[in-house]
Design an enzyme around this catalytic site. Structure first.
Site, PDB file in Angstrom:
ATOM      1  N   HIS A 123     -17.023   3.735 -38.275  1.00  0.00           N
ATOM      2  CA  HIS A 123     -15.622   3.864 -38.680  1.00  0.00           C
ATOM      3  C   HIS A 123     -15.026   5.212 -38.315  1.00  0.00           C
ATOM      4  O   HIS A 123     -14.022   5.628 -38.887  1.00  0.00           O
ATOM      5  CB  HIS A 123     -15.481   3.617 -40.190  1.00  0.00           C
ATOM      6  N   CYS A 154       1.406  16.902 -25.591  1.00  0.00           N
ATOM      7  CA  CYS A 154       2.314  16.001 -24.832  1.00  0.00           C
ATOM      8  C   CYS A 154       3.489  15.573 -25.705  1.00  0.00           C
ATOM      9  O   CYS A 154       4.355  14.828 -25.268  1.00  0.00           O
ATOM     10  CB  CYS A 154       1.539  14.760 -24.351  1.00  0.00           C
ATOM     11  N   GLY A 191     -26.127   2.373 -50.166  1.00  0.00           N
ATOM     12  CA  GLY A 191     -24.846   2.869 -50.665  1.00  0.00           C
ATOM     13  C   GLY A 191     -23.640   2.164 -50.113  1.00  0.00           C
ATOM     14  O   GLY A 191     -22.584   2.777 -49.946  1.00  0.00           O
ATOM     15  N   THR A 192     -23.784   0.871 -49.833  1.00  0.00           N
ATOM     16  CA  THR A 192     -22.600   0.130 -49.381  1.00  0.00           C
ATOM     17  C   THR A 192     -22.428  -1.139 -50.206  1.00  0.00           C
ATOM     18  O   THR A 192     -23.388  -1.802 -50.569  1.00  0.00           O
ATOM     19  CB  THR A 192     -22.659  -0.204 -47.877  1.00  0.00           C
ATOM     20  N   SER A 193     -21.173  -1.444 -50.497  1.00  0.00           N
ATOM     21  CA  SER A 193     -20.862  -2.637 -51.302  1.00  0.00           C
ATOM     22  C   SER A 193     -20.942  -3.896 -50.444  1.00  0.00           C
ATOM     23  O   SER A 193     -20.906  -5.008 -50.946  1.00  0.00           O
ATOM     24  CB  SER A 193     -19.440  -2.517 -51.871  1.00  0.00           C
ATOM     25  N   PRO A 218     -27.315   1.567 -56.940  1.00  0.00           N
ATOM     26  CA  PRO A 218     -27.530   1.460 -58.397  1.00  0.00           C
ATOM     27  C   PRO A 218     -27.201   0.068 -58.925  1.00  0.00           C
ATOM     28  O   PRO A 218     -27.688  -0.367 -59.955  1.00  0.00           O
ATOM     29  CB  PRO A 218     -26.553   2.497 -58.975  1.00  0.00           C
TER      30      PRO A 218
HETATM   31  C1  BV8 Z   1     -12.072  -5.435 -37.648  1.00  0.00           C
HETATM   32  C2  BV8 Z   1     -11.355   3.798 -42.802  1.00  0.00           C
HETATM   33  C3  BV8 Z   1     -11.657  -6.798 -35.782  1.00  0.00           C
HETATM   34  C4  BV8 Z   1     -12.009   5.070 -42.632  1.00  0.00           C
HETATM   35  C5  BV8 Z   1     -12.336   1.746 -43.496  1.00  0.00           C
HETATM   36  C6  BV8 Z   1      -7.635  -9.636 -41.757  1.00  0.00           C
HETATM   37  C7  BV8 Z   1      -7.111  -8.940 -40.672  1.00  0.00           C
HETATM   38  C8  BV8 Z   1      -7.855  -8.012 -39.953  1.00  0.00           C
HETATM   39  C9  BV8 Z   1      -9.166  -7.775 -40.297  1.00  0.00           C
HETATM   40  C10 BV8 Z   1      -9.654  -8.465 -41.380  1.00  0.00           C
HETATM   41  C11 BV8 Z   1      -8.946  -9.390 -42.117  1.00  0.00           C
HETATM   42  N1  BV8 Z   1      -9.739  -9.871 -43.112  1.00  0.00           N
HETATM   43  C12 BV8 Z   1     -10.947  -9.283 -43.030  1.00  0.00           C
HETATM   44  C13 BV8 Z   1     -10.901  -8.454 -41.988  1.00  0.00           C
HETATM   45  C14 BV8 Z   1     -11.934  -7.615 -41.544  1.00  0.00           C
HETATM   46  C15 BV8 Z   1     -11.742  -6.258 -42.226  1.00  0.00           C
HETATM   47  C16 BV8 Z   1     -12.481  -6.346 -43.532  1.00  0.00           C
HETATM   48  O1  BV8 Z   1     -13.683  -6.379 -43.541  1.00  0.00           O
HETATM   49  N2  BV8 Z   1     -11.729  -6.396 -44.661  1.00  0.00           N
HETATM   50  C17 BV8 Z   1     -12.424  -6.524 -45.937  1.00  0.00           C
HETATM   51  C18 BV8 Z   1     -11.867  -5.561 -46.961  1.00  0.00           C
HETATM   52  C19 BV8 Z   1     -12.356  -7.983 -46.361  1.00  0.00           C
HETATM   53  N3  BV8 Z   1     -12.364  -5.324 -41.326  1.00  0.00           N
HETATM   54  C20 BV8 Z   1     -11.610  -4.685 -40.429  1.00  0.00           C
HETATM   55  O2  BV8 Z   1     -10.402  -4.727 -40.374  1.00  0.00           O
HETATM   56  C21 BV8 Z   1     -12.423  -3.884 -39.428  1.00  0.00           C
HETATM   57  N4  BV8 Z   1     -11.961  -4.189 -38.121  1.00  0.00           N
HETATM   58  O3  BV8 Z   1     -12.531  -6.352 -38.266  1.00  0.00           O
HETATM   59  O4  BV8 Z   1     -11.589  -5.529 -36.370  1.00  0.00           O
HETATM   60  C22 BV8 Z   1     -10.356  -7.458 -36.076  1.00  0.00           C
HETATM   61  C23 BV8 Z   1      -9.201  -6.838 -35.643  1.00  0.00           C
HETATM   62  C24 BV8 Z   1      -7.994  -7.490 -35.865  1.00  0.00           C
HETATM   63  C25 BV8 Z   1      -7.959  -8.725 -36.526  1.00  0.00           C
HETATM   64  C26 BV8 Z   1      -9.146  -9.312 -36.990  1.00  0.00           C
HETATM   65  C27 BV8 Z   1     -10.347  -8.667 -36.762  1.00  0.00           C
HETATM   66  C28 BV8 Z   1     -12.232  -2.397 -39.685  1.00  0.00           C
HETATM   67  C29 BV8 Z   1     -13.023  -2.008 -40.910  1.00  0.00           C
HETATM   68  C30 BV8 Z   1     -12.947  -0.487 -41.124  1.00  0.00           C
HETATM   69  C31 BV8 Z   1     -11.888  -0.211 -42.129  1.00  0.00           C
HETATM   70  N5  BV8 Z   1     -11.874   1.214 -42.402  1.00  0.00           N
HETATM   71  N6  BV8 Z   1     -12.132   3.014 -43.756  1.00  0.00           N
HETATM   72  C32 BV8 Z   1     -11.878   5.803 -43.933  1.00  0.00           C
HETATM   73  O5  BV8 Z   1     -10.747   6.166 -44.288  1.00  0.00           O
HETATM   74  O6  BV8 Z   1     -12.927   5.991 -44.569  1.00  0.00           O
HETATM   75  S1  BV8 Z   1     -13.183   0.796 -44.609  1.00  0.00           S
HETATM   76  C33 BV8 Z   1     -13.838   1.675 -45.884  1.00  0.00           C
HETATM   77  O7  BV8 Z   1     -14.731   0.747 -46.527  1.00  0.00           O
HETATM   78  C34 BV8 Z   1     -14.719   2.849 -45.500  1.00  0.00           C
HETATM   79  O8  BV8 Z   1     -14.921   3.002 -44.117  1.00  0.00           O
HETATM   80  C35 BV8 Z   1     -16.042   2.472 -46.161  1.00  0.00           C
HETATM   81  O9  BV8 Z   1     -17.129   3.004 -45.538  1.00  0.00           O
HETATM   82  C36 BV8 Z   1     -16.002   1.019 -46.026  1.00  0.00           C
HETATM   83  C37 BV8 Z   1     -17.021   0.234 -46.774  1.00  0.00           C
HETATM   84  O10 BV8 Z   1     -17.033   0.660 -48.112  1.00  0.00           O
HETATM   85  P1  BV8 Z   1     -18.439   1.252 -48.644  1.00  0.00           P
HETATM   86  O11 BV8 Z   1     -18.856   2.337 -47.748  1.00  0.00           O
HETATM   87  O12 BV8 Z   1     -19.390   0.135 -48.862  1.00  0.00           O
HETATM   88  O13 BV8 Z   1     -17.977   1.906 -50.013  1.00  0.00           O
HETATM   89  P2  BV8 Z   1     -17.696   1.154 -51.385  1.00  0.00           P
HETATM   90  O14 BV8 Z   1     -16.961   2.106 -52.261  1.00  0.00           O
HETATM   91  O15 BV8 Z   1     -17.119  -0.197 -51.125  1.00  0.00           O
HETATM   92  O16 BV8 Z   1     -19.148   0.907 -52.013  1.00  0.00           O
HETATM   93  C38 BV8 Z   1     -19.931   2.013 -52.390  1.00  0.00           C
HETATM   94  C39 BV8 Z   1     -21.272   1.468 -52.861  1.00  0.00           C
HETATM   95  O17 BV8 Z   1     -22.114   2.580 -53.155  1.00  0.00           O
HETATM   96  C40 BV8 Z   1     -21.189   0.645 -54.132  1.00  0.00           C
HETATM   97  O18 BV8 Z   1     -21.918  -0.561 -53.953  1.00  0.00           O
HETATM   98  C41 BV8 Z   1     -21.863   1.513 -55.201  1.00  0.00           C
HETATM   99  O19 BV8 Z   1     -22.583   0.745 -56.140  1.00  0.00           O
HETATM  100  C42 BV8 Z   1     -22.816   2.319 -54.352  1.00  0.00           C
HETATM  101  N7  BV8 Z   1     -23.206   3.629 -54.898  1.00  0.00           N
HETATM  102  C43 BV8 Z   1     -22.515   4.422 -55.760  1.00  0.00           C
HETATM  103  N8  BV8 Z   1     -23.239   5.551 -55.987  1.00  0.00           N
HETATM  104  C44 BV8 Z   1     -24.378   5.449 -55.242  1.00  0.00           C
HETATM  105  C45 BV8 Z   1     -24.355   4.234 -54.547  1.00  0.00           C
HETATM  106  N9  BV8 Z   1     -25.347   3.837 -53.730  1.00  0.00           N
HETATM  107  C46 BV8 Z   1     -26.403   4.673 -53.591  1.00  0.00           C
HETATM  108  N10 BV8 Z   1     -26.500   5.863 -54.218  1.00  0.00           N
HETATM  109  C47 BV8 Z   1     -25.514   6.278 -55.058  1.00  0.00           C
HETATM  110  N11 BV8 Z   1     -25.642   7.465 -55.679  1.00  0.00           N
HETATM  111 ZN    ZN Z   2      -0.848  13.545 -26.279  1.00  0.00          ZN
END
Ligand code: BV8
Ligand code: ZN
Length: 253
Positions: A123, A154, A191-193, A218
């Site tokens: 990402h 530019c 660490g990913t949901s 966790p």
């Molecule tokens: C794509 C930006 C092809 C950077 C992020 C409709 C139209 C278009 C696309 C879609 C659509 N419907 C679905 C999609 C696909 C979409 C998607 O998946 N949507 C989801 C929400 C349903 N994906 C996309 O759009 C991707 N591109 O598909 O392109 C396409 C193109 C056009 C049309 C169709 C398809 C792009 C995805 C990237 C989005 N950008 N962020 C930024 O600002 O950071 S996403 C964002 O979520 C972050 O990048 C993050 O990394 C990511 C995932 O979240 P997690 O990392 O898992 O974090 P989260 O908080 O959710 O979970 C944390 C976990 O940690 C928990 O489980 C918790 O229990 C745990 N935890 C807590 N403490 C600890 C721990 N674990 C271990 N140790 C601890 N101490």
């Molecule tokens: Zn430029």
């Protein structure tokens, strides 16, 4: 599926001892112990803002100042925190296996700062930006009181080098990550949901191709059912003992 608390099983250590290739997918949770908010936890980033409002190109074009304010805030946080024992344990894994690939959804640069030499950044990376007109990359962007949105030489608008919803992931990154998942003898999902695609497909692909798949979190997630083993604890606590045990066994092997 081995549903242990946070202690690893003998099966996992055996799988790691026999593994040629290991791959790790991380999400925001691996940075939680460094003090970086996750997205979907109760105090997460998405609790305050909706992703649609911030992490997509239309939102940026509608309100570049707000999006830059959010990313500058997150850049400051990322720069002010340190990698935690979970990041260092993953960095240490690199030297323990013939082939090792770290795939991250995180944009905070903490894996690189912990010593991982070539993180696959699905990402993007918050420390980089680029011009939406001429694609020129910038490591540092200056903003002033007058000009809140960084501008390119530019004249084009500069954006953070992160992948927003609806945007394609960098082709080489997702191809390398998928190949690593297919090749892996052991695959960790840490660490990913498992809510965001296509990253969330990687553990299932690894399982399909015969890997021993382990989740470190966790809590349970929407992809826990795909795992061979769920280690229910924080990555900074769960990972170091596994690395220590592995080094001990490799020494005495
Ligand atoms: C794509 C930006 C092809 C950077 C992020 C409709 C139209 C278009 C696309 C879609 C659509 N419907 C679905 C999609 C696909 C979409 C998607 O998946 N949507 C989801 C929400 C349903 N994906 C996309 O759009 C991707 N591109 O598909 O392109 C396409 C193109 C056009 C049309 C169709 C398809 C792009 C995805 C990237 C989005 N950008 N962020 C930024 O600002 O950071 S996403 C964002 O979520 C972050 O990048 C993050 O990394 C990511 C995932 O979240 P997690 O990392 O898992 O974090 P989260 O908080 O959710 O979970 C944390 C976990 O940690 C928990 O489980 C918790 O229990 C745990 N935890 C807590 N403490 C600890 C721990 N674990 C271990 N140790 C601890 N101490
Ligand atoms: Zn430029």
């Amino acid at each position: 599926m081995n549903d242990s608390a946070s202690m690893y099983s003998e099966a996992l250590i055996t799988a790691l001892m026999n593994a040629d290739s290991v791959a790790v997918l991380t999400g925001a949770g691996v940075s939680a112990e460094s003090g970086v908010k996750t997205f979907r936890d109760p105090d997460g980033l998405w609790m305050k803002f909706k992703p649609e409002e911030l992490a997509n190109f239309d939102a940026f074009m509608r309100n570049p100042e707000l999006v830059w304010e959010w990313y500058n805030h997150r850049k400051e946080i990322a720069a002010s925190v340190k990698p935690n024992p979970g990041h260092y344990a993953i960095a240490e894994m690199e030297s323990l296996f013939k082939e090792f690939t770290l795939i991250t959804q995180n944009v905070d640069d903490l894996h690189r700062r912990a010593g991982t030499s070539n993180p696959i950044e699905l990402h993007g990376n918050i420390t980089r930006s680029f011009c939406i007109d001429c694609n020129k990359f910038y490591d540092k962007v200056e903003v002033s009181e007058q000009q809140k949105i960084p501008k390119c030489d530019c004249g084009g608008m500069i954006r953070p080098d992160v992948v927003w919803f609806g945007e394609m992931l960098p082709m080489n990154a997702i191809q390398t990550a998928t190949a690593a998942a297919q090749d892996a003898d052991v695959f960790f999902s840490i660490g990913t949901s498992g809510e965001v695609y296509p990253a969330a497909q990687l553990p299932g692909i690894a399982r399909q191709y015969g890997a021993y798949v382990v989740e470190v979190n966790p809590g349970k997630t929407s992809i826990s059912f795909q795992m061979n083993e769920c280690l229910l604890g924080p990555s900074g606590v769960v990972l170091p003992p596994i690395i220590e045990e592995l080094k001990r066994r490799k020494l005495s092997a």
